[in-house]
Design a protein around this motif. Structure first.
Motif, PDB file in Angstrom:
ATOM      1  N   LEU A   1       2.135   1.937  -3.658  1.00 55.42           N
ATOM      2  CA  LEU A   1       1.086   2.546  -4.075  1.00 55.42           C
ATOM      3  C   LEU A   1       0.945   4.036  -3.754  1.00 55.42           C
ATOM      4  O   LEU A   1       0.651   4.687  -4.734  1.00 55.42           O
ATOM      5  CB  LEU A   1      -0.238   1.859  -4.161  1.00 55.42           C
TER       6      LEU A   1
ATOM      7  N   LEU B   1      -5.310   5.967  -8.604  1.00 57.76           N
ATOM      8  CA  LEU B   1      -5.553   4.361  -7.914  1.00 57.76           C
ATOM      9  C   LEU B   1      -6.635   4.285  -7.611  1.00 57.76           C
ATOM     10  O   LEU B   1      -7.354   4.760  -6.566  1.00 57.76           O
ATOM     11  CB  LEU B   1      -4.340   4.437  -6.476  1.00 57.76           C
TER      12      LEU B   1
ATOM     13  N   ALA C   1      -6.047  -1.384  -7.331  1.00 62.43           N
ATOM     14  CA  ALA C   1      -5.394  -1.764  -6.218  1.00 62.43           C
ATOM     15  C   ALA C   1      -5.593  -3.275  -5.977  1.00 62.43           C
ATOM     16  O   ALA C   1      -4.602  -4.022  -5.611  1.00 62.43           O
ATOM     17  CB  ALA C   1      -5.957  -0.848  -5.028  1.00 62.43           C
TER      18      ALA C   1
ATOM     19  N   ILE D   1       0.711  -1.208   0.090  1.00 67.40           N
ATOM     20  CA  ILE D   1       0.014  -0.160  -0.099  1.00 67.40           C
ATOM     21  C   ILE D   1       0.878   1.327   0.106  1.00 67.40           C
ATOM     22  O   ILE D   1       0.669   2.440  -0.850  1.00 67.40           O
ATOM     23  CB  ILE D   1      -0.833   0.029   1.307  1.00 67.40           C
TER      24      ILE D   1
END
Length: 118
Positions: free
Chosen positions: A10, A22, A27, A7
């Motif tokens: 990203l 995103l 995701a 996470i």
């Protein structure tokens, strides 16, 4: 890498590249792929990408997978250790030599027959 680290990767990409959107669907695909990768390696590749490219990276561009152990080397080491602990007898050596010579002889005969058939 852990899910939290994935996470974080990203989120970094999203902060570094404002046009990188995103979505939840993105995701869901990217997180499991990132989790199979090595965290520090991905960070290093991301840092390099940021220094060189003006666009957000694809996963392939920043992918860094953990190195897999060399199974062939491990198998060889096991065989070497086994041979050290249990060396072949003289009879086994003679039998092996005889089989090897027969194999070479068959190979020579095959080569000869191949040459003659040309």
């Amino acid at each position: 890498m852990t899910r939290d680290q994935a996470i974080e990767i990203l989120q970094m990409i999203a902060e570094l590249y404002p046009r990188f959107e995103l979505s939840k669907a993105k995701a869901q695909v990217m997180l499991p792929a990132l989790e199979r990768m090595e965290y520090q390696g991905v960070l290093d590749r991301l840092e390099q990408h940021v220094a060189e490219k003006p666009y957000a990276p694809t996963l392939a561009e920043i992918a860094a997978y953990p190195r897999e152990e060399n199974q062939v080397l491990h198998r060889y080491q096991r065989y070497a250790e086994e041979a050290r602990r249990n060396p072949p007898t003289e009879d086994q050596k003679r039998a092996f030599k005889k089989q090897l010579e027969a194999l070479f002889k068959r190979g020579e005969q095959y080569e000869l027959s191949e040459r003659l058939s040309r």
